[in-house]
Design an enzyme around this catalytic site. Structure first.
Site, PDB file in Angstrom:
ATOM      1  CE  LYS A  66      44.828  27.153  59.414  1.00  0.00           C
ATOM      2  NZ  LYS A  66      45.834  27.360  60.482  1.00  0.00           N
ATOM      3  CB  CYS A  83      44.944  36.449  44.388  1.00  0.00           C
ATOM      4  SG  CYS A  83      43.158  36.604  44.501  1.00  0.00           S
ATOM      5  CB  CYS A  85      39.886  39.503  45.330  1.00  0.00           C
ATOM      6  SG  CYS A  85      40.159  38.593  43.788  1.00  0.00           S
ATOM      7  CB  CYS A  94      46.928  39.041  41.133  1.00  0.00           C
ATOM      8  SG  CYS A  94      45.787  40.194  40.364  1.00  0.00           S
TER       9      CYS A  94
HETATM   10  S1  FES Z   1      43.621  40.317  43.776  1.00  0.00           S
HETATM   11 FE1  FES Z   1      42.546  38.535  43.314  1.00  0.00          FE
HETATM   12  S2  FES Z   1      42.728  38.357  41.207  1.00  0.00           S
HETATM   13 FE2  FES Z   1      43.803  40.148  41.684  1.00  0.00          FE
END
Ligand code: FES
Length: 119
Positions: A66, A83, A85, A94
């Protein structure tokens, strides 16, 4: 010479029944053939690919069961983006990789921005 009615020189009464019984004898052989064919094709079936597509985290800390990141609020002295994503090369911070991800997929993810209140 003894003749049975309907039998011509040793041939059964109904030729269709004879044909069906011959096909029934082939059934085990055809079953084994079908099983071998399935086993040969199974590695190429798309099942695994679907599971891979559903992953969110493609490469960050895959050795851990995890991924957990802890940020001390006292250490937060400037505005910082984190981040969401899972594509950042500086995860958990990020690095702008979400822009490329959004462009490629049509997604709309962006960072979590933490700001320290100015006094
Ligand atoms: S939200 Fe993942 S790189 Fe910006």
């Amino acid at each position: 010479m003894l003749h049975h009615p309907g039998v011509v020189s040793g041939a059964p009464l109904n030729p269709t029944l004879s044909l069906v019984s011959e096909w029934l004898r082939l059934l085990p052989f055809l079953g084994v053939l079908a099983l071998l064919g399935y086993l040969a094709v199974r590695p190429f079936l798309p099942k695994k690919k679907q599971q891979k597509d559903s992953l969110i985290n493609l490469k960050i800390q895959k050795e851990n069961p995890k991924v957990v990141n802890e940020i001390n609020i006292e250490d937060l002295c400037i505005t910082k983006g984190y981040c969401r994503c899972w594509r950042s090369k500086t995860f958990p911070v990020c690095d702008g990789s979400h822009n490329k991800h959004n462009e490629l997929t049509g997604d709309n993810v962006g960072p979590l921005i933490l700001k320290k209140k100015e006094v």
